[in-house]
Motif scaffolding. Structure first.
Motif, PDB file in Angstrom:
ATOM      1  N   ASN A 425       0.831  -1.210   0.000  1.00 46.00           N
ATOM      2  CA  ASN A 425       0.000   0.000   0.000  1.00 46.00           C
ATOM      3  C   ASN A 425       0.863   1.256   0.000  1.00 46.00           C
ATOM      4  O   ASN A 425       0.565   2.247  -0.681  1.00 46.00           O
ATOM      5  N   TYR A 426       1.936   1.201   0.790  1.00 48.30           N
ATOM      6  CA  TYR A 426       2.829   2.353   0.861  1.00 48.30           C
ATOM      7  C   TYR A 426       3.472   2.620  -0.499  1.00 48.30           C
ATOM      8  O   TYR A 426       3.516   3.769  -0.978  1.00 48.30           O
ATOM      9  N   LEU A 427       3.967   1.552  -1.137  1.00 45.39           N
ATOM     10  CA  LEU A 427       4.638   1.722  -2.426  1.00 45.39           C
ATOM     11  C   LEU A 427       3.662   2.203  -3.498  1.00 45.39           C
ATOM     12  O   LEU A 427       4.028   2.981  -4.385  1.00 45.39           O
ATOM     13  N   GLU A 428       2.436   1.707  -3.462  1.00 44.75           N
ATOM     14  CA  GLU A 428       1.445   2.159  -4.442  1.00 44.75           C
ATOM     15  C   GLU A 428       1.149   3.642  -4.268  1.00 44.75           C
ATOM     16  O   GLU A 428       0.996   4.386  -5.251  1.00 44.75           O
ATOM     17  N   ARG A 429       1.078   4.086  -3.009  1.00 41.17           N
ATOM     18  CA  ARG A 429       0.847   5.519  -2.774  1.00 41.17           C
ATOM     19  C   ARG A 429       2.036   6.345  -3.260  1.00 41.17           C
ATOM     20  O   ARG A 429       1.889   7.393  -3.888  1.00 41.17           O
ATOM     21  N   GLU A 430       3.234   5.824  -2.950  1.00 42.43           N
ATOM     22  CA  GLU A 430       4.437   6.550  -3.369  1.00 42.43           C
ATOM     23  C   GLU A 430       4.556   6.590  -4.886  1.00 42.43           C
ATOM     24  O   GLU A 430       5.025   7.577  -5.459  1.00 42.43           O
ATOM     25  N   SER A 431       4.145   5.508  -5.550  1.00 44.05           N
ATOM     26  CA  SER A 431       4.207   5.471  -7.014  1.00 44.05           C
ATOM     27  C   SER A 431       3.304   6.548  -7.612  1.00 44.05           C
ATOM     28  O   SER A 431       3.673   7.233  -8.571  1.00 44.05           O
ATOM     29  N   ASP A 436       3.039  12.520  -9.829  1.00 36.10           N
ATOM     30  CA  ASP A 436       2.579  13.898  -9.679  1.00 36.10           C
ATOM     31  C   ASP A 436       3.666  14.821  -9.125  1.00 36.10           C
ATOM     32  O   ASP A 436       3.487  16.041  -9.065  1.00 36.10           O
ATOM     33  N   ALA A 437       4.729  14.180  -8.686  1.00 40.37           N
ATOM     34  CA  ALA A 437       5.758  14.985  -8.008  1.00 40.37           C
ATOM     35  C   ALA A 437       6.495  15.891  -9.011  1.00 40.37           C
ATOM     36  O   ALA A 437       6.672  15.555 -10.167  1.00 40.37           O
ATOM     37  N   LYS A 438       6.907  16.983  -8.523  1.00 43.11           N
ATOM     38  CA  LYS A 438       7.704  17.901  -9.337  1.00 43.11           C
ATOM     39  C   LYS A 438       8.972  18.216  -8.575  1.00 43.11           C
ATOM     40  O   LYS A 438       8.949  18.417  -7.374  1.00 43.11           O
ATOM     41  N   GLY A 439      10.041  18.234  -9.270  1.00 47.28           N
ATOM     42  CA  GLY A 439      11.328  18.569  -8.646  1.00 47.28           C
ATOM     43  C   GLY A 439      12.160  17.327  -8.421  1.00 47.28           C
ATOM     44  O   GLY A 439      11.703  16.341  -7.872  1.00 47.28           O
ATOM     45  N   ALA A 460      15.332  -6.995  -4.539  1.00 45.06           N
ATOM     46  CA  ALA A 460      16.545  -6.439  -5.135  1.00 45.06           C
ATOM     47  C   ALA A 460      16.422  -4.933  -5.305  1.00 45.06           C
ATOM     48  O   ALA A 460      15.352  -4.425  -5.652  1.00 45.06           O
ATOM     49  N   PRO A 461      17.494  -4.202  -5.064  1.00 43.87           N
ATOM     50  CA  PRO A 461      17.451  -2.741  -5.227  1.00 43.87           C
ATOM     51  C   PRO A 461      17.324  -2.345  -6.695  1.00 43.87           C
ATOM     52  O   PRO A 461      17.431  -3.176  -7.583  1.00 43.87           O
ATOM     53  N   ASN A 462      17.136  -1.052  -6.902  1.00 42.61           N
ATOM     54  CA  ASN A 462      17.041  -0.464  -8.239  1.00 42.61           C
ATOM     55  C   ASN A 462      15.786  -0.892  -8.995  1.00 42.61           C
ATOM     56  O   ASN A 462      15.736  -0.815 -10.216  1.00 42.61           O
ATOM     57  N   LEU A 463      14.791  -1.478  -8.270  1.00 43.29           N
ATOM     58  CA  LEU A 463      13.524  -1.794  -8.916  1.00 43.29           C
ATOM     59  C   LEU A 463      12.656  -0.555  -8.948  1.00 43.29           C
ATOM     60  O   LEU A 463      12.692   0.276  -8.051  1.00 43.29           O
ATOM     61  N   SER A 464      11.817  -0.485  -9.976  1.00 44.45           N
ATOM     62  CA  SER A 464      10.853   0.611 -10.030  1.00 44.45           C
ATOM     63  C   SER A 464       9.753   0.344  -9.015  1.00 44.45           C
ATOM     64  O   SER A 464       9.627  -0.755  -8.483  1.00 44.45           O
ATOM     65  N   TYR A 465       8.929   1.378  -8.747  1.00 41.87           N
ATOM     66  CA  TYR A 465       7.810   1.198  -7.816  1.00 41.87           C
ATOM     67  C   TYR A 465       6.922   0.045  -8.265  1.00 41.87           C
ATOM     68  O   TYR A 465       6.535  -0.816  -7.474  1.00 41.87           O
ATOM     69  N   SER A 466       6.533   0.008  -9.508  1.00 38.16           N
ATOM     70  CA  SER A 466       5.607  -1.017 -10.009  1.00 38.16           C
ATOM     71  C   SER A 466       6.217  -2.406  -9.901  1.00 38.16           C
ATOM     72  O   SER A 466       5.535  -3.384  -9.557  1.00 38.16           O
ATOM     73  N   GLN A 467       7.539  -2.502 -10.178  1.00 37.92           N
ATOM     74  CA  GLN A 467       8.202  -3.795 -10.067  1.00 37.92           C
ATOM     75  C   GLN A 467       8.219  -4.282  -8.613  1.00 37.92           C
ATOM     76  O   GLN A 467       7.984  -5.466  -8.323  1.00 37.92           O
TER      77      GLN A 467
END
Length: 652
Positions: A425-431, A436-439, A460-467
């Motif tokens: 849930n946290y990662l989905e919100r962050e994604s 929408d984020a700017k900067g 594993a690190p370097n994964l995207s939010y969706s991954q």
């Protein structure tokens, strides 16, 4: 599966009983839904699965099944199984006696009218309870209600009713005489034992018109003569309804010694005296009596063999079935002694004496019409061993699966499913925020958080939010799928575990076709109430209820009703226990006329004539009384008529 079975499954997983029951009730007894419900709530942290599973597995390796001291209120210490080397005197010294009080067999739990209400006619209080006695007149009932009735003075009742059995009446109030009467009545129905008792013929048995009340027939009669007299009364064509056991009590009073403190002591004494007396009379009786009464038991640890004429059942051995009790006696509560104690030869008469010691049987005792003691012999105890082996294997497998389920559900004291759901849930919100984020600064900060969260979740690190979300979702789904599969495995194991180690007939299976059962022939509830199996219909029991010499009641009862009554009695008012007598089926059902004893037959014939004389005299006496009453009434009416005439004359 039942609610109790599913509760047991959850408890095996380390879940508290109350929590498990509540969850199952809320989810309609659906095991998987209940598990998800328990771990989805903010309940206390899940248990430490290593400690929970290890404790459960250690417990199951000791193999407990059915009722034991952990879940029934026995209030007694754990007892060892049969110890062949125990000294009988040391065993007997443990028993205690209790004050006699009428036992009320209340079957209110079963929603039908009780037929076993104790008949209590207290002459001092003038009160009585119980149903109308068979064949009693209204005058007799009035005497009873007034507390004046004594059946030994009721001449019409001395005549036996058609098809009714003879009855032995214990005159005394002590345990000794109270149990002697039913034991002899049961023994008289066993043809081979009955014939051994009657076979020896004495030259003289004497006679007394009131022998049945306890008036001596001989100056110094022998115990065997009085035993024979009573068995002849029960077995030959006596027309008398009942006889007391007073003459027998008097004959053996010198060898009784000090009063016995338990029913087991007395029954053991009675059996031993009977076999000793008969064996002494005729040495040819020794072998058949041994076959009838002596169960041979071998202890393989001590290589010592002993004979037992009856088995005492202490509260620590209590169970709801005869097999549950005998399993514990022979093999211990944990079956650790299986193969160490076994029957070499079961006797034709098997007697179980329940020494309740003031305690009830949790849930009540379930009477069984048939009993297969062969299960405690070498050829058949292997069947029990195999079932125990299967149960242990299933319980080990169950413990392993339970351990896996606990590992999948909790990690370092935290609920895995909740932790994964929170992270996803946290990662989905962050994604979403990332889109929408700017900067660049905000993006870099968020990506650092993602990296940290992924590393904590083992991704594993370097994964995207969706991954990251996809991988965590896959892990969650795999865990839930595995837990569901494990739950199904546990349910299947639970079905396979439904092996009732005490359902011996089911375990024996087709073997019962070649095995002969022992059938329940008699039940002695106490010194004033007992039941005897009808020799004509094995589903009918004759039940007797005594109030000393004042009164007794006799009723016939189907086995199912008796079974229900005993179950209620044993779980509510079992303070004085009971005695069960099983007899080998072929021995009990053997058809033969009683052994001929000419002098005893003459005694019974003479007694029948005496009874007929008494009845005729009674009838004549009462006819005279009735005539006198009629004459008195006529004289009174005539006198009243004369007075009326005189009055009329005076008026004129």
């Amino acid at each position: 599966m039942s609610l109790d079975e599913n509760i047991s499954r959850l408890v095996d997983m380390g879940i508290e009983t109350d929590i498990a029951k509540k969850a199952l009730e809320e989810t309609g007894n659906q095991l998987d839904a209940a598990i998800n419900s328990i771990y989805s709530k903010n309940d206390p942290d899940p248990p430490n699965y290593n400690e929970a599973v290890q404790a459960k597995y250690n417990e199951e390796n000791n193999f407990q099944h059915g009722n034991d001291s952990r879940n029934v209120e026995l209030g007694s210490h754990m007892s060892a199984p049969i110890e062949i080397d125990d000294d009988l005197k040391n065993t007997l010294s443990k028993y205690k006696s209790y004050e006699r009080a009428p036992i009320q067999l209340d079957d209110s739990d079963d929603n039908h009218e009780s037929k076993m209400d104790y008949v209590n006619l207290d002459s001092s209080s003038g009160e009585g309870t119980g149903g109308n006695m068979m064949g009693w007149s209204s005058e007799n009932m009035e005497d009873i209600s007034a507390g004046e009735y004594n059946m030994l003075e009721d001449v019409p009742r001395e005549k036996r009713l058609p098809n009714a059995p003879g009855v032995l009446i214990p005159l005394g109030s002590d345990t000794f005489e109270g149990y002697m009467a039913p034991v002899l009545m049961i023994f008289a129905q066993i043809p081979s034992l009955r014939d051994i008792i009657l076979k020896h013929e004495f030259f003289n048995y004497g006679f007394s018109a009131n022998w049945w009340k306890g008036q001596p027939c001989l100056p110094d009669s022998l115990a065997l003569q009085e035993i024979q007299r009573l068995v002849a009364f029960l077995s030959y064509d006596s027309e008398r309804a009942y006889a007391t056991t007073k003459l027998l009590s008097d004959a053996i009073s010198e060898i009784v010694g000090e009063g016995y403190e338990s029913v087991f002591e007395f029954v053991s004494f009675l059996y031993k005296q009977l076999t000793d007396i008969l064996s002494t009379t005729n040495c040819d009786f020794e072998k058949p009596l041994s076959k009838l009464f002596e169960t041979k038991i071998l202890s393989l640890t001590s290589e010592h063999q002993e004979s037992h004429q009856c088995f005492t059942i202490e509260p620590s051995y209590f169970h709801s079935t005869v097999y549950g009790i005998m399993h514990r006696l022979f093999w211990g509560r944990d079956f650790s002694n299986i193969g160490k104690n076994r029957m070499i030869r079961p006797s034709d008469i098997l007697t179980f004496v329940f020494d309740a010691d003031g305690q009830n049987i949790s849930g009540g005792y379930q009477l069984s019409q048939k009993f297969y003691p062969q299960i405690y012999t070498a050829p058949y105890e292997d069947l029990i061993k195999e079932k125990i082996k299967q149960l242990k294997a299933l319980r080990k497998k169950s413990a392993e699966i339970t351990s896996e389920m606990l590992r999948l559900r909790s990690f370092k004291g935290k609920k895995v499913n909740s932790m994964l759901e929170g992270t996803i849930n946290y990662l989905e919100r962050e994604s979403k925020q990332k889109e929408d984020a700017k900067g660049q600064e905000k993006i870099d900060t968020n990506e650092e958080k993602v990296k940290e969260s992924s590393e904590n979740a083992g991704i594993a690190p370097n994964l995207s939010y969706s991954q990251a979300v996809n991988e965590l979702t896959s892990i969650r789904d795999h865990i839930n799928k595995t837990i569901k599969e494990d739950a199904m495995k546990l349910e299947q194991i639970s079905k396979e575990q439904q092996i009732d180690i005490f359902d011996v007939e089911k375990i024996l299976g087709t073997e019962t076709e070649s095995l002969e059962p022992w059938i329940l022939a008699g039940i002695i509830l106490n010194d004033q109430q007992f039941c005897v199996l009808s020799e004509h219909d094995h589903n009918i029991w004759r039940c007797y209820f005594f109030d000393g010499m004042n009164n007794y009641e006799y009723e016939e009862m189907p086995f199912q009703e008796l079974q229900s009554q005993v179950r209620v009695y044993s779980k509510t008012t079992f303070e004085r226990g009971m005695v069960l007598i099983y007899v080998r089926k072929s021995v009990f059902e053997a058809k033969s006329e009683p052994a001929k004893n000419t002098n005893l037959e003459k005694f019974i014939e003479k007694d029948n004539k005496q009874l007929e004389t008494e009845l005729q005299e009674y009838k004549k006496e009462h006819e005279n009384i009735e005539q006198e009453d009629d004459m008195n009434i006529s004289d009174k009416e005539a006198g009243e008529g004369d007075e009326t005439q005189i009055g009329e004359d005076l008026i004129d």
